[in-house]
Design a protein around this motif. Sequence first.
Motif, PDB file in Angstrom:
ATOM      1  N   ALA A  61       0.630  -1.573  -0.309  1.00  0.00           N
ATOM      2  CA  ALA A  61      -0.111   0.566  -0.114  1.00  0.00           C
ATOM      3  C   ALA A  61       0.813   1.347   0.194  1.00  0.00           C
ATOM      4  CB  ALA A  61      -1.018   0.068   1.146  1.00  0.00           C
ATOM      5  N   ALA A  62       1.915   1.223   0.100  1.00  0.00           N
ATOM      6  CA  ALA A  62       3.449   2.403   0.199  1.00  0.00           C
ATOM      7  C   ALA A  62       3.571   2.811  -1.268  1.00  0.00           C
ATOM      8  CB  ALA A  62       4.043   2.266   1.274  1.00  0.00           C
ATOM      9  N   ALA A  63       2.676   2.639  -2.047  1.00  0.00           N
ATOM     10  CA  ALA A  63       3.092   3.123  -3.895  1.00  0.00           C
ATOM     11  C   ALA A  63       2.981   4.801  -3.966  1.00  0.00           C
ATOM     12  CB  ALA A  63       1.900   2.447  -4.899  1.00  0.00           C
ATOM     13  N   GLY A  64       2.211   4.986  -2.666  1.00  0.00           N
ATOM     14  CA  GLY A  64       2.459   6.458  -2.838  1.00  0.00           C
ATOM     15  C   GLY A  64       3.549   7.693  -2.261  1.00  0.00           C
ATOM     16  N   SER A  65       4.563   6.296  -1.802  1.00  0.00           N
ATOM     17  CA  SER A  65       5.134   7.471  -1.129  1.00  0.00           C
ATOM     18  C   SER A  65       6.224   7.708  -1.377  1.00  0.00           C
ATOM     19  CB  SER A  65       6.549   5.972  -0.130  1.00  0.00           C
ATOM     20  OG  SER A  65       5.515   5.179   0.865  1.00  0.00           O
TER      21      SER A  65
ATOM     22  N   ASP B  49       6.657  -5.303  -0.606  1.00  0.00           N
ATOM     23  CA  ASP B  49       7.411  -4.526  -1.292  1.00  0.00           C
ATOM     24  C   ASP B  49       8.854  -4.487  -1.499  1.00  0.00           C
ATOM     25  OD1 ASP B  49       4.548  -2.859  -2.916  1.00  0.00           O
ATOM     26  OD2 ASP B  49       4.929  -4.426  -3.499  1.00  0.00           O
ATOM     27  N   TYR B  50       9.101  -3.777  -0.445  1.00  0.00           N
ATOM     28  CA  TYR B  50      10.129  -3.221   0.001  1.00  0.00           C
ATOM     29  C   TYR B  50      10.553  -4.025   1.298  1.00  0.00           C
ATOM     30  CZ  TYR B  50       8.085   0.914   1.115  1.00  0.00           C
ATOM     31  OH  TYR B  50       7.689   1.795   1.636  1.00  0.00           O
ATOM     32  N   ILE B  51      12.008  -3.753   1.422  1.00  0.00           N
ATOM     33  CA  ILE B  51      12.622  -4.443   3.333  1.00  0.00           C
ATOM     34  C   ILE B  51      13.746  -2.900   3.215  1.00  0.00           C
ATOM     35  CG2 ILE B  51      11.484  -6.213   4.107  1.00  0.00           C
ATOM     36  CD1 ILE B  51      14.457  -6.966   2.894  1.00  0.00           C
ATOM     37  N   GLY B  52      14.237  -3.084   4.426  1.00  0.00           N
ATOM     38  CA  GLY B  52      15.278  -1.629   4.553  1.00  0.00           C
ATOM     39  C   GLY B  52      14.864  -1.112   5.983  1.00  0.00           C
ATOM     40  N   TRP B  53      16.506   0.150   5.767  1.00  0.00           N
ATOM     41  CA  TRP B  53      16.415   0.515   7.291  1.00  0.00           C
ATOM     42  C   TRP B  53      16.000   1.606   6.915  1.00  0.00           C
ATOM     43  CZ3 TRP B  53      19.712  -3.538   7.160  1.00  0.00           C
ATOM     44  CH2 TRP B  53      20.256  -4.442   7.548  1.00  0.00           C
ATOM     45  N   THR B  54      16.186   3.068   7.160  1.00  0.00           N
ATOM     46  CA  THR B  54      15.904   4.892   7.038  1.00  0.00           C
ATOM     47  C   THR B  54      16.298   5.884   8.114  1.00  0.00           C
ATOM     48  OG1 THR B  54      14.847   6.611   5.428  1.00  0.00           O
ATOM     49  CG2 THR B  54      13.939   4.965   6.733  1.00  0.00           C
ATOM     50  N   GLY B  55      17.206   6.374   8.456  1.00  0.00           N
ATOM     51  CA  GLY B  55      17.813   7.314   9.275  1.00  0.00           C
ATOM     52  C   GLY B  55      18.681   8.022   8.767  1.00  0.00           C
ATOM     53  N   GLY B  56      18.581   9.233   9.431  1.00  0.00           N
ATOM     54  CA  GLY B  56      20.355  10.506   8.815  1.00  0.00           C
ATOM     55  C   GLY B  56      20.120  10.600   7.734  1.00  0.00           C
TER      56      GLY B  56
ATOM     57  N   SER C 249       7.953   3.998  -6.100  1.00  0.00           N
ATOM     58  CA  SER C 249       7.867   3.002  -6.210  1.00  0.00           C
ATOM     59  C   SER C 249       7.442   2.134  -7.870  1.00  0.00           C
ATOM     60  CB  SER C 249       5.968   3.478  -6.418  1.00  0.00           C
ATOM     61  OG  SER C 249       6.006   4.428  -7.428  1.00  0.00           O
ATOM     62  N   ALA C 250       8.312   3.525  -8.608  1.00  0.00           N
ATOM     63  CA  ALA C 250       8.702   2.172 -10.147  1.00  0.00           C
ATOM     64  C   ALA C 250       9.472   1.318 -10.474  1.00  0.00           C
ATOM     65  CB  ALA C 250       9.683   3.900 -10.872  1.00  0.00           C
ATOM     66  N   LEU C 251      10.344   0.899  -8.348  1.00  0.00           N
ATOM     67  CA  LEU C 251      11.115  -0.621  -8.966  1.00  0.00           C
ATOM     68  C   LEU C 251       9.740  -1.159  -8.307  1.00  0.00           C
ATOM     69  CD1 LEU C 251      13.874   1.320  -6.860  1.00  0.00           C
ATOM     70  CD2 LEU C 251      13.987   0.829  -8.794  1.00  0.00           C
TER      71      LEU C 251
ATOM     72  N   THR D  21       5.628  -2.855 -11.139  1.00  0.00           N
ATOM     73  CA  THR D  21       5.364  -1.940 -12.116  1.00  0.00           C
ATOM     74  C   THR D  21       6.689  -1.236 -12.908  1.00  0.00           C
ATOM     75  OG1 THR D  21       6.162  -0.363 -10.033  1.00  0.00           O
ATOM     76  CG2 THR D  21       3.800  -0.293 -10.586  1.00  0.00           C
ATOM     77  N   LEU D  22       7.844  -2.525 -12.487  1.00  0.00           N
ATOM     78  CA  LEU D  22       8.933  -1.944 -12.872  1.00  0.00           C
ATOM     79  C   LEU D  22       8.860  -2.852 -14.381  1.00  0.00           C
ATOM     80  CD1 LEU D  22      12.051  -1.524 -12.725  1.00  0.00           C
ATOM     81  CD2 LEU D  22      12.409  -3.782 -11.766  1.00  0.00           C
ATOM     82  N   THR D  23       9.410  -2.046 -15.479  1.00  0.00           N
ATOM     83  CA  THR D  23       9.574  -2.865 -16.982  1.00  0.00           C
ATOM     84  C   THR D  23      11.551  -2.545 -16.778  1.00  0.00           C
ATOM     85  OG1 THR D  23       9.334  -0.507 -17.258  1.00  0.00           O
ATOM     86  CG2 THR D  23       7.514  -2.695 -17.528  1.00  0.00           C
ATOM     87  N   THR D  24      11.810  -3.460 -17.308  1.00  0.00           N
ATOM     88  CA  THR D  24      13.002  -3.081 -17.965  1.00  0.00           C
ATOM     89  C   THR D  24      13.025  -3.952 -19.209  1.00  0.00           C
ATOM     90  OG1 THR D  24      13.553  -5.596 -17.005  1.00  0.00           O
ATOM     91  CG2 THR D  24      14.033  -4.086 -15.625  1.00  0.00           C
ATOM     92  N   PRO D  25      12.866  -2.971 -19.938  1.00  0.00           N
ATOM     93  CA  PRO D  25      13.088  -3.073 -21.965  1.00  0.00           C
ATOM     94  C   PRO D  25      14.657  -2.807 -22.486  1.00  0.00           C
ATOM     95  CG  PRO D  25      11.834  -0.939 -21.165  1.00  0.00           C
ATOM     96  CD  PRO D  25      11.770  -1.831 -19.880  1.00  0.00           C
ATOM     97  N   TRP D  26      15.281  -2.256 -20.905  1.00  0.00           N
ATOM     98  CA  TRP D  26      16.973  -1.967 -21.361  1.00  0.00           C
ATOM     99  C   TRP D  26      17.323  -3.319 -21.194  1.00  0.00           C
ATOM    100  CZ3 TRP D  26      18.802  -2.880 -16.134  1.00  0.00           C
ATOM    101  CH2 TRP D  26      18.089  -2.809 -15.416  1.00  0.00           C
ATOM    102  N   ALA D  27      17.315  -3.914 -20.204  1.00  0.00           N
ATOM    103  CA  ALA D  27      17.618  -5.690 -19.841  1.00  0.00           C
ATOM    104  C   ALA D  27      17.426  -6.348 -21.229  1.00  0.00           C
ATOM    105  CB  ALA D  27      17.269  -5.959 -18.420  1.00  0.00           C
TER     106      ALA D  27
END
Length: 559
Positions: free
Chosen positions: A20-24, A195-202, A270-272, A276-282
Amino acid sequence: MSGSPDRAVSRRALVVGAAAAAGSAALAGPLAGAASAAGFGWRDDGANYVVDTGAGLVFKVSKTNGDLTSLVYKGTEYQGYGGKNSHIESGLGSSTVGIKQSGTTILVSVAYGTLRHYYAARSGENNVYLWTNKADSSVSATRYILRVRAGLFLNDEPDSYTYTTSTIEASDVFARSDGQTRSKHYSKRRTVDYDYIGWTGGGVGLWIVRSNHEKASGGPFYRSLLRHQSADGGGLYEILYYGENQTEAERYGLQGPYVIALTDGGAPSSALYHGTLTTPWADSLGISGYVPDSGRGRVAGVGIAGRATAHPYTVGLANSSAQYWGSARASDGYFSIPRVLPGTYTLTVYKGELAVYTGSVTVSAGATTTLNTITVPASNDPDNASAIWRIGDWNGTPADFKNADLMTYAHPSDVRAASWTGNVVIGSGTETSAFPCYLWKDVNSGLLVHFRLTAAQAAAAHTLRIGVTTAYANGRPQITVNDTWTSAIPSPPAQPGTRSLTVGSYRGNNHTFTYSVPASAWRTDTSQYNVLRIDVVSGSGTTGYLSAGTAIDAIDLLA
């Protein structure tokens, strides 16, 4: 730096990104048509290929084994702890590693036996795109672990064990001095939830954006470790096959891309996201097993009839080669599942996490397979059966039972857990909340359920049903009614053979046990309570919370 609790450290937040965080805020991600960034390129330092995205991110890949040996963002090194690098599984060993540049894309390829792994960088982006093609079982599991240096993103979330050294199970479940438990297994999330995991800060965000998991095993509701934090550093994972609590055979083939994304503190773009991600360049990079969007199809359903509208519905596609899923629209059950590899799939409709319909669908490249309205037969939903009483809701989960939510991020011994013992009275209004979500042979076997019957009800035989979502060590329920009638010991259904209940997962194979209780078992005095005893039986398991056990979906006595 040391992870000692005696040393002051800057505390930063840990984040799991829900779907649901696609609007981030989109602070990093694909830059459509990006011009070549200043400094973009690669070099060979003798031991590594060094890739500079030209946007603040420089990473190194070992020429010997394909490990990610450095991840520097704006001058700070994030990769590595305990002398270990970031890599597939626990490292591949001696590999053939190559590099090539195609315009604004650099691709590093790693060959280890039959396994192929890839890192890609795009000019002007602070992202590393990864693909993994596992062809067989020569590598034991399929995971990528991004190892992160200590002291950068310390936290005290359920998957952190920075401040405790007391193990209570194996070497990966820990107890704090206050009685709370921590483990890298306690992710809280199903695959479908993030959709994603990780950390944020600083002013920095470090993330792994998951792939679509088309070559993973376990479906949308699978739970596995996503991250951890300990004294020596942190880890972020892309788990495709871990071998723990698996309900399906391992799938092989190319999986990805999944993305290591660095931001200036915000969520990844959110494009990642996998949806939603597309990779025509690959498309023309020569990645082994790569299938462009033009070689994929789509499944769309007009709607789903016969739904219990209070519940979410999910539609899954699965065969031995791939898996996909999508949410059904609440208003009418419409669903759309894009980018599906060609083939014939089993289509499953889930009410919550309970399969209530199965069918078959064939997908062709470049085409949409449109399905007419799917009707779920009333008999496929156990909630539709008329019941004298019912505890819980038939949705394929132990939701609303005692301790159910806590068990996705804590060990059963956690001080926050309500007592696992205690009996249940039908008509009390607390039937579900008083009933423990898990039953173990050595902990709370012999639980009692008290209920009254009318004279007409007591004069007839009835079917009692117990639905379970998984079991450990072949734990299954045997029932006794009024100490006068005892059921046969049921055969154990197929369930995962690893830990589950103690490592944050109730997800296994949903199964319903049915018991035909004769009229002679009931008490004829309508003022008296009938007493149902539920015992967990098995010849396997050890003691305590590792004794044979099972997770409860619902229990009812049919009219």
